[in-house]
Design a protein around this motif. Structure first.
Motif, PDB file in Angstrom:
ATOM      1  N   VAL A 130       0.845  -1.203   0.000  1.00  0.00           N
ATOM      2  CA  VAL A 130       0.000   0.000   0.000  1.00  0.00           C
ATOM      3  C   VAL A 130       0.875   1.246   0.000  1.00  0.00           C
ATOM      4  O   VAL A 130       0.596   2.216  -0.710  1.00  0.00           O
ATOM      5  N   MET A 131       1.951   1.218   0.763  1.00  0.00           N
ATOM      6  CA  MET A 131       2.870   2.360   0.802  1.00  0.00           C
ATOM      7  C   MET A 131       3.468   2.603  -0.586  1.00  0.00           C
ATOM      8  O   MET A 131       3.504   3.742  -1.062  1.00  0.00           O
ATOM      9  N   ALA A 132       3.918   1.561  -1.241  1.00  0.00           N
ATOM     10  CA  ALA A 132       4.504   1.705  -2.580  1.00  0.00           C
ATOM     11  C   ALA A 132       3.464   2.167  -3.597  1.00  0.00           C
ATOM     12  O   ALA A 132       3.744   3.042  -4.433  1.00  0.00           O
ATOM     13  N   LEU A 133       2.262   1.607  -3.534  1.00  0.00           N
ATOM     14  CA  LEU A 133       1.217   1.984  -4.487  1.00  0.00           C
ATOM     15  C   LEU A 133       0.737   3.416  -4.284  1.00  0.00           C
ATOM     16  O   LEU A 133       0.451   4.126  -5.258  1.00  0.00           O
ATOM     17  N   SER A 134       0.661   3.867  -3.034  1.00  0.00           N
ATOM     18  CA  SER A 134       0.235   5.253  -2.807  1.00  0.00           C
ATOM     19  C   SER A 134       1.297   6.228  -3.305  1.00  0.00           C
ATOM     20  O   SER A 134       0.970   7.276  -3.870  1.00  0.00           O
ATOM     21  N   SER A 135       2.561   5.900  -3.148  1.00  0.00           N
ATOM     22  CA  SER A 135       3.627   6.751  -3.674  1.00  0.00           C
ATOM     23  C   SER A 135       3.599   6.763  -5.205  1.00  0.00           C
ATOM     24  O   SER A 135       3.717   7.826  -5.821  1.00  0.00           O
ATOM     25  N   ALA A 136       3.425   5.610  -5.804  1.00  0.00           N
ATOM     26  CA  ALA A 136       3.325   5.540  -7.268  1.00  0.00           C
ATOM     27  C   ALA A 136       2.090   6.304  -7.755  1.00  0.00           C
ATOM     28  O   ALA A 136       2.130   6.980  -8.792  1.00  0.00           O
ATOM     29  N   GLY A 137       0.992   6.209  -7.005  1.00  0.00           N
ATOM     30  CA  GLY A 137      -0.210   6.960  -7.353  1.00  0.00           C
ATOM     31  C   GLY A 137       0.014   8.457  -7.309  1.00  0.00           C
ATOM     32  O   GLY A 137      -0.477   9.202  -8.158  1.00  0.00           O
ATOM     33  N   LEU A 138       0.767   8.921  -6.310  1.00  0.00           N
ATOM     34  CA  LEU A 138       1.097  10.346  -6.227  1.00  0.00           C
ATOM     35  C   LEU A 138       1.935  10.793  -7.420  1.00  0.00           C
ATOM     36  O   LEU A 138       1.720  11.878  -7.965  1.00  0.00           O
ATOM     37  N   LEU A 139       2.883   9.958  -7.810  1.00  0.00           N
ATOM     38  CA  LEU A 139       3.682  10.293  -8.996  1.00  0.00           C
ATOM     39  C   LEU A 139       2.791  10.375 -10.232  1.00  0.00           C
ATOM     40  O   LEU A 139       2.888  11.322 -11.023  1.00  0.00           O
ATOM     41  N   ALA A 140       1.922   9.398 -10.396  1.00  0.00           N
ATOM     42  CA  ALA A 140       1.018   9.396 -11.551  1.00  0.00           C
ATOM     43  C   ALA A 140       0.080  10.589 -11.527  1.00  0.00           C
ATOM     44  O   ALA A 140      -0.169  11.219 -12.564  1.00  0.00           O
ATOM     45  N   LEU A 141      -0.427  10.934 -10.364  1.00  0.00           N
ATOM     46  CA  LEU A 141      -1.327  12.074 -10.233  1.00  0.00           C
ATOM     47  C   LEU A 141      -0.610  13.381 -10.559  1.00  0.00           C
ATOM     48  O   LEU A 141      -1.179  14.263 -11.210  1.00  0.00           O
ATOM     49  N   THR A 142       0.628  13.511 -10.118  1.00  0.00           N
ATOM     50  CA  THR A 142       1.406  14.711 -10.424  1.00  0.00           C
ATOM     51  C   THR A 142       1.619  14.825 -11.924  1.00  0.00           C
ATOM     52  O   THR A 142       1.470  15.912 -12.505  1.00  0.00           O
ATOM     53  N   TYR A 143       1.936  13.724 -12.562  1.00  0.00           N
ATOM     54  CA  TYR A 143       2.117  13.753 -14.016  1.00  0.00           C
ATOM     55  C   TYR A 143       0.803  14.032 -14.725  1.00  0.00           C
ATOM     56  O   TYR A 143       0.776  14.742 -15.732  1.00  0.00           O
ATOM     57  N   ALA A 144      -0.291  13.512 -14.225  1.00  0.00           N
ATOM     58  CA  ALA A 144      -1.601  13.788 -14.836  1.00  0.00           C
ATOM     59  C   ALA A 144      -1.974  15.255 -14.684  1.00  0.00           C
ATOM     60  O   ALA A 144      -2.578  15.851 -15.580  1.00  0.00           O
ATOM     61  N   ALA A 145      -1.610  15.865 -13.561  1.00  0.00           N
ATOM     62  CA  ALA A 145      -1.974  17.260 -13.300  1.00  0.00           C
ATOM     63  C   ALA A 145      -1.075  18.240 -14.038  1.00  0.00           C
ATOM     64  O   ALA A 145      -1.525  19.313 -14.429  1.00  0.00           O
ATOM     65  N   SER A 146       0.202  17.871 -14.215  1.00  0.00           N
ATOM     66  CA  SER A 146       1.118  18.889 -14.717  1.00  0.00           C
ATOM     67  C   SER A 146       2.229  18.403 -15.624  1.00  0.00           C
ATOM     68  O   SER A 146       2.924  19.214 -16.206  1.00  0.00           O
ATOM     69  N   GLY A 147       2.444  17.148 -15.699  1.00  0.00           N
ATOM     70  CA  GLY A 147       3.565  16.659 -16.491  1.00  0.00           C
ATOM     71  C   GLY A 147       4.749  16.258 -15.645  1.00  0.00           C
ATOM     72  O   GLY A 147       5.563  15.453 -16.048  1.00  0.00           O
ATOM     73  N   GLY A 148       4.862  16.810 -14.452  1.00  0.00           N
ATOM     74  CA  GLY A 148       5.935  16.419 -13.547  1.00  0.00           C
ATOM     75  C   GLY A 148       7.318  16.735 -14.082  1.00  0.00           C
ATOM     76  O   GLY A 148       7.480  17.320 -15.147  1.00  0.00           O
TER      77      GLY A 148
END
Length: 172
Positions: free
Chosen positions: A11-29
């Motif tokens: 869950v810890m790894a997936l939530s971190s990966a989700g945050l990365l994906a969300l950042t890229y979805a919002a702005s490109g990262g």
């Protein structure tokens, strides 16, 4: 490592990966930051009692703040709420990983207690998020009444967290 600890760390790894994906979805990262966060995620999952968890959460916050635009519509505000929930999940799973010894199973009572506390905080975040979204969309920035609503929302959130973290002897 017990299967329940493996689940917590997943869950810890997936939530971190989700945050990365969300950042890229919002702005490109930013790719170098994303790579650093992926490495920090691996370190934090392997050693949740280390400094890596703090660095990971701070890194996600800086990455989001530096790249994501200020939310202007409901879809962007929903992304902000999703990010807040993912940070909460990252924090809670890291905390759970260090609370119980990794060789023993997390007790069922422990799962329930952490799930209830997480749900209370997740629900309590929604009014604060809603005030932010309404204030931004209605161009009410600087209105004193909305500031007090936001402060009251934060006070309710802090009170709920305090009550849930109080020892059971104090509740009786």
């Amino acid at each position: 490592m017990s299967p329940s600890h493996l689940a917590v760390r997943t869950v810890m790894a997936l939530s971190s990966a989700g945050l990365l994906a969300l950042t890229y979805a919002a702005s490109g990262g930013v790719l170098p930051v994303a790579v650093a966060l992926a490495v920090l995620t691996a370190v934090a999952v392997a050693r949740p009692e280390s400094w890596a968890v703090l660095a990971l959460v701070l890194g996600h916050a800086v990455h989001w703040t530096a790249t994501a635009p200020a939310p202007e519509n409901l879809a962007q505000w929903t992304t902000v709420l999703g990010g807040a929930w993912l940070v909460l999940l990252l924090h809670v799973s890291a905390s759970a990983a260090v609370t119980w010894p990794s060789r023993t199973a997390v007790p069922g009572r422990g799962w329930r207690r952490w799930a209830v506390r997480t749900a209370v905080v997740a629900v309590a975040v929604v009014p604060v998020w809603a005030v932010g979204a309404v204030t931004r969309q209605q161009s009410l920035r600087g209105e004193v009444s909305m500031t007090y609503v936001a402060i009251a929302g934060l006070a309710l959130l802090a009170g709920a967290v305090f009550l849930l973290s109080a020892p059971s002897a104090r509740r009786h």
